[in-house]
Design an enzyme around this catalytic site. Structure first.
Site, PDB file in Angstrom:
ATOM      1  N   THR A 142       0.837  -1.197   0.000  1.00  0.00           N
ATOM      2  CA  THR A 142       0.000   0.000   0.000  1.00  0.00           C
ATOM      3  C   THR A 142       0.873   1.248   0.000  1.00  0.00           C
ATOM      4  OG1 THR A 142      -1.797  -1.111   1.212  1.00  0.00           O
ATOM      5  CG2 THR A 142      -1.689   1.282   1.388  1.00  0.00           C
ATOM      6  N   SER A 143       0.580   2.173  -0.896  1.00  0.00           N
ATOM      7  CA  SER A 143       1.223   3.489  -0.916  1.00  0.00           C
ATOM      8  C   SER A 143       2.742   3.374  -1.128  1.00  0.00           C
ATOM      9  CB  SER A 143       0.850   4.224   0.368  1.00  0.00           C
ATOM     10  OG  SER A 143       1.161   5.567   0.272  1.00  0.00           O
TER      11      SER A 143
END
Ligand SMILES: *[C@@H]1O[C@H](CO)[C@@H](O)[C@H](O)[C@H]1NC(C)=O
Length: 345
Positions: A142-143
Site C-alpha cells: 500500500t502506498s
C-alpha cells in the site's frame, strides 16, 4: 524529508481490519540475520501453524508511517494465510518516517543494494528455511509499499510470480535526480511525470540489464480522488507495464464497470495487466482481500497467468519443477470479506 514525513503522519488514516473474527493460529515473528541486508530492512514473518508443503509466500509491504506490525494487523493476509496455508513476510522499513527507498540508484538496480535487495533476500531466506515454493512468491503493498511493489516487480522480475499495487507510482518514477535515498519526488507524486510506454519499458529494462525472462503479472489499484499520489500515476503504471508486456495502454481489451466494487472500473490490457480505478476514493484504497486471493491463485476465478507464458529465454531459473499442486487448501468457508485499508504515502 522530516517535514514530508510529518505531513504524511498527520494525514494517516489507519482503518483497522474489521474482518478479524477468528483468532490467528500463530503469531508474528521477527527474523534477524536473514542474509545480505545493506540498509537494515526488518523482517517479520507470519507462518500459520499449518502450512502446505512448499508453501507459497506473500510479501506484504507497509505504507509510510506504518510498520510490519501495523500491516500485519491492518491487512487481511495473515487471516488468509491460515485459510490457505501460505506464509506472509512483512518487511519493516529502516528509514525515518518509514517510507521505502524507491528513489536511489542502488534500490532501482538488480542486486544493486538498497531496501529492495533486503526484501529480495528475505524471500531467499523463506525459500531456504521454510521450503517455500520459489515459483509462488507474490508481492503486494500500500502506498510507499505499493511503490516498492512496482520496484520489486521491475528489479527482481525473476523472484516474483505476481504483484498487486494499492496506490503507488510507476517503478522509477520516484528516481532521485541527486541520488537521494528514500527521497520524496513531488513531480511524480503530483502526477507531472509522463512518459511513453516505450520510455517506461526502457527504464524498467535498465534496472535489470540483460534479463530476458518474463515479468510478473500485475494489478494496479488507484483512487481517482487521491491527493497524495495523484491519479495520473495509474496511467503511468499502466503505460509502464503495457510497455513491458507488449500491450496497448490506450486500448484495454476489456473494461468492466463496477468491478470488483460499485464505482470501481477494471480495465484489462492483456492477461498480465489490469488497472482498477476507484471512483471518488482517496489515497486509501481498501485492500480487496478476496480479489487478491484470486489473482494469486488461492481462490478460483481470475488468477494471474503463469509468468512462464512470457518470453522466457536463456536463463535457466531456479524456479524448479518441484512446485506441488496447490491442492491442500480448504474451501473458503470463512474467508474474510472485502478488506480494509491502511495507508499513507
Ligand atoms: C523526480 O522523478 C523524475 C523521473 O520520474 C525525475 O526526472 C526528476 O528529476 C525527479 N525529481 C527529483 C527532485 O529528484
Amino acid at each position: 524529508m522530516a517535514s514530508f514525513a510529518r505531513t504524511l503522519l498527520s494525514s494517516i488514516l489507519l482503518l483497522l481490519w474489521s474482518g478479524l473474527v477468528a483468532a490467528l493460529t500463530s503469531t508474528l515473528q521477527q527474523v534477524t540475520n536473514y542474509g545480505t541486508n545493506p540498509t537494515n530492512v526488518g523482517m517479520f514473518v507470519y507462518k500459520p501453524t499449518t502450512v502446505t508443503a512448499n508453501p507459497a509466500v506473500i510479501v506484504a509491504i507497509h505504507y509510510c508511517g506504518g510498520t510490519a506490525q501495523a500491516y500485519f494487523t491492518g491487512s487481511p493476509y495473515a487471516q488468509y494465510a491460515d485459510t490457505y496455508g501460505f506464509i506472509v513476510i512483512y518487511p519493516n522499513s529502516p528509514n525515518s518516517g518509514t517510507c521505502w527507498d524507491v528513489s536511489s540508484v542502488a534500490t532501482l538496480t538488480h542486486n544493486g543494494g538498497g531496501d529492495s535487495l533486503g526484501i529480495r533476500n528475505q524471500v531467499a531466506y523463506a525459500i531456504s528455511t521454510y521450503g517455500a515454493d520459489p515459483s509462488r512468491i507474490f508481492v503486494t503493498g500500500t502506498s510507499s509499499g505499493a511503490m516498492m511493489t512496482n520496484v520489486l516487480a521491475a528489479v527482481y522480475p525473476d523472484v516474483f510470480a505476481a504483484a498487486i499495487v494499492y496506490s503507488g507510482v510507476a517503478a522509477g518514477c520516484f528516481m532521485s535526480s541527486f541520488g537521494g535515498v528514500d527521497a520524496w519526488n513531488s513531480s511524480c507524486a503530483e502526477g507531472l511525470v509522463s512518459q511513453t510506454s516505450a520510455q517506461w519499458a526502457a527504464q524498467v529494462h535498465a534496472m535489470y540489464p540483460g534479463y530476458t525472462g518474463a515479468y510478473p503479472p500485475i494489478q494496479e489499484y488507484h483512487g481517482t480522488a487521491d491527493t497524495t499520489l495523484y491519479p495520473e500515476n495509474l496511467g503511468e503504471e499502466i503505460k509502464e507495464w503495457a510497455g513491458i508486456f507488449g500491450y496497448n495502454a490506450a486500448a484495454p481489451t476489456q473494461v468492466l464497470q463496477n468491478t470488483p466494487l460499485s464505482g470501481y472500473t477494471k480495465s484489462i490490457y492483456g492477461p498480465a495487466l489490469q488497472g482498477i480505478s476507484a471512483a471518488g476514493v482517496g489515497h486509501t484504497v481498501p485492500i480487496q482481500g478476496n480479489e487478491d486471493m484470486k489473482w494469486f491463485g488461492f481462490v478460483a476465478g481470475g488468477a494471474a497467468p503463469p509468468k512462464s507464458t512470457g518470453t522466457s529465454t536463456g536463463t535457466t531459473s531456479t524456479v524448479g519443477p518441484t512446485s506441488p499442486p496447490t491442492t491442500t487448501v480448504s474451501t473458503p468457508t470463512s474467508t474474510p470479506t472485502g478488506g480494509h485499508g491502511a495507508t499513507l504515502g
